[in-house]
Motif scaffolding. Structure first.
Motif, PDB file in Angstrom:
ATOM      1  N   ILE A 242      82.476 -16.232  32.746  1.00  0.00           N
ATOM      2  CA  ILE A 242      83.541 -15.391  33.299  1.00  0.00           C
ATOM      3  C   ILE A 242      82.913 -14.203  34.022  1.00  0.00           C
ATOM      4  O   ILE A 242      81.728 -13.908  33.847  1.00  0.00           O
ATOM      5  CB  ILE A 242      84.507 -14.884  32.203  1.00  0.00           C
ATOM      6  N   TRP A 243      83.741 -13.506  34.829  1.00  0.00           N
ATOM      7  CA  TRP A 243      83.313 -12.274  35.482  1.00  0.00           C
ATOM      8  C   TRP A 243      84.293 -11.189  35.069  1.00  0.00           C
ATOM      9  O   TRP A 243      85.495 -11.318  35.297  1.00  0.00           O
ATOM     10  CB  TRP A 243      83.306 -12.432  37.002  1.00  0.00           C
ATOM     11  N   SER A 244      83.811 -10.118  34.470  1.00  0.00           N
ATOM     12  CA  SER A 244      84.681  -9.048  34.002  1.00  0.00           C
ATOM     13  C   SER A 244      85.181  -8.202  35.166  1.00  0.00           C
ATOM     14  O   SER A 244      84.385  -7.706  35.970  1.00  0.00           O
ATOM     15  CB  SER A 244      83.952  -8.150  33.008  1.00  0.00           C
ATOM     16  N   ASP A 245      86.504  -8.024  35.231  1.00  0.00           N
ATOM     17  CA  ASP A 245      87.095  -7.150  36.255  1.00  0.00           C
ATOM     18  C   ASP A 245      87.893  -6.008  35.617  1.00  0.00           C
ATOM     19  O   ASP A 245      88.728  -5.384  36.258  1.00  0.00           O
ATOM     20  CB  ASP A 245      87.955  -7.947  37.229  1.00  0.00           C
ATOM     21  N   ASP A 246      87.594  -5.729  34.359  1.00  0.00           N
ATOM     22  CA  ASP A 246      88.304  -4.694  33.612  1.00  0.00           C
ATOM     23  C   ASP A 246      87.418  -3.450  33.501  1.00  0.00           C
ATOM     24  O   ASP A 246      86.386  -3.484  32.831  1.00  0.00           O
ATOM     25  CB  ASP A 246      88.655  -5.223  32.223  1.00  0.00           C
TER      26      ASP A 246
ATOM     27  N   PRO B  39      85.015 -16.136  24.753  1.00  0.00           N
ATOM     28  CA  PRO B  39      86.233 -15.354  24.964  1.00  0.00           C
ATOM     29  C   PRO B  39      85.923 -13.879  25.166  1.00  0.00           C
ATOM     30  O   PRO B  39      84.876 -13.379  24.766  1.00  0.00           O
ATOM     31  CB  PRO B  39      87.016 -15.562  23.669  1.00  0.00           C
ATOM     32  N   SER B  40      86.881 -13.187  25.777  1.00  0.00           N
ATOM     33  CA  SER B  40      86.762 -11.749  26.004  1.00  0.00           C
ATOM     34  C   SER B  40      88.142 -11.129  25.835  1.00  0.00           C
ATOM     35  O   SER B  40      89.137 -11.692  26.287  1.00  0.00           O
ATOM     36  CB  SER B  40      86.241 -11.463  27.413  1.00  0.00           C
ATOM     37  N   ALA B  41      88.183  -9.983  25.210  1.00  0.00           N
ATOM     38  CA  ALA B  41      89.445  -9.268  25.026  1.00  0.00           C
ATOM     39  C   ALA B  41      89.844  -8.505  26.286  1.00  0.00           C
ATOM     40  O   ALA B  41      90.940  -7.987  26.385  1.00  0.00           O
ATOM     41  CB  ALA B  41      89.322  -8.299  23.852  1.00  0.00           C
ATOM     42  N   TYR B  42      88.928  -8.453  27.257  1.00  0.00           N
ATOM     43  CA  TYR B  42      89.166  -7.695  28.482  1.00  0.00           C
ATOM     44  C   TYR B  42      89.601  -8.613  29.621  1.00  0.00           C
ATOM     45  O   TYR B  42      89.345  -9.817  29.606  1.00  0.00           O
ATOM     46  CB  TYR B  42      87.889  -6.952  28.884  1.00  0.00           C
ATOM     47  N   SER B  43      90.206  -8.025  30.642  1.00  0.00           N
ATOM     48  CA  SER B  43      90.601  -8.774  31.831  1.00  0.00           C
ATOM     49  C   SER B  43      89.351  -9.336  32.510  1.00  0.00           C
ATOM     50  O   SER B  43      88.329  -8.656  32.610  1.00  0.00           O
ATOM     51  CB  SER B  43      91.358  -7.858  32.798  1.00  0.00           C
ATOM     52  N   HIS B  44      89.442 -10.577  32.935  1.00  0.00           N
ATOM     53  CA  HIS B  44      88.294 -11.235  33.553  1.00  0.00           C
ATOM     54  C   HIS B  44      88.785 -12.395  34.413  1.00  0.00           C
ATOM     55  O   HIS B  44      89.942 -12.775  34.363  1.00  0.00           O
ATOM     56  CB  HIS B  44      87.322 -11.746  32.494  1.00  0.00           C
ATOM     57  N   GLU B  45      87.862 -12.937  35.171  1.00  0.00           N
ATOM     58  CA  GLU B  45      88.141 -14.102  35.996  1.00  0.00           C
ATOM     59  C   GLU B  45      87.220 -15.228  35.564  1.00  0.00           C
ATOM     60  O   GLU B  45      86.014 -15.018  35.399  1.00  0.00           O
ATOM     61  CB  GLU B  45      87.893 -13.740  37.462  1.00  0.00           C
ATOM     62  N   SER B  46      87.786 -16.405  35.375  1.00  0.00           N
ATOM     63  CA  SER B  46      86.970 -17.563  35.023  1.00  0.00           C
ATOM     64  C   SER B  46      86.180 -18.001  36.248  1.00  0.00           C
ATOM     65  O   SER B  46      86.720 -18.120  37.339  1.00  0.00           O
ATOM     66  CB  SER B  46      87.869 -18.709  34.546  1.00  0.00           C
TER      67      SER B  46
END
Length: 164
Positions: free
Chosen positions: A72-76, A89-96
């Protein structure tokens, strides 16, 4: 400018004597990029990586890195890994990065707001496949699949993306 530079022109991305039609961000071009504005940032950006989907294509270059199922790439901006590739998994906003559609089958990474990101200044400006000619991106530069592969096989370590 050097012969290894990709330069945005009114006709598209110019590289090694060719003009490659491209799509840009829905927010136009900007000098003041912000997370979520949909704009493509002006400036000179180095190419710092190349990702590809090994289940959909052969490795395009010897330095390409395969996209794994949980990448994923984090965008948060609140995420300590903001504007970095990490795994779900990530609890933050991200893009697969491993999408159902082919947009990220081949991705060139730029150094926009990387490696030391400023939260909110905007995450990942990629060069990736377009949905269709003229269809805007969320801020990235998008190319036809054949042009993207042609480009990926010819860029080098010192290649830059110049958006005047």
């Amino acid at each position: 400018m050097t012969p290894l530079d990709m330069v945005l022109t009114p006709r598209g991305l110019r590289f090694q004597g060719r003009h490659l039609p491209c799509s840009l961000g829905r927010g136009g071009l900007t000098k003041r990029k912000r997370e979520g504005d949909g704009a493509t940032p002006r400036g000179t950006h180095r190419i710092v990586g190349l990702l590809y989907r090994p289940d959909r294509m052969a490795r395009p270059t010897d330095w390409a890195v395969p996209i794994q199922p949980r990448d994923i790439w984090s965008d948060d901006p609140a995420d300590p890994d903001y504007n970095l590739m990490t795994t779900a998994p990530s609890a933050y906003s991200h893009e697969s990065l491993r999408r159902a559609d082919p947009l990220y089958d081949l991705v060139l990474l730029t150094d926009w707001n990387w490696p030391y990101s400023v939260p909110g200044r905007g995450s990942a400006i990629f060069i990736h496949r377009w949905r269709r000619r003229g269809y805007p991106t969320e801020g990235c530069v998008a190319l036809a699949p054949n042009d993207l592969l042609w480009l990926a096989q010819r860029i080098r370590y010192k290649t830059r993306l110049i958006i005047p």
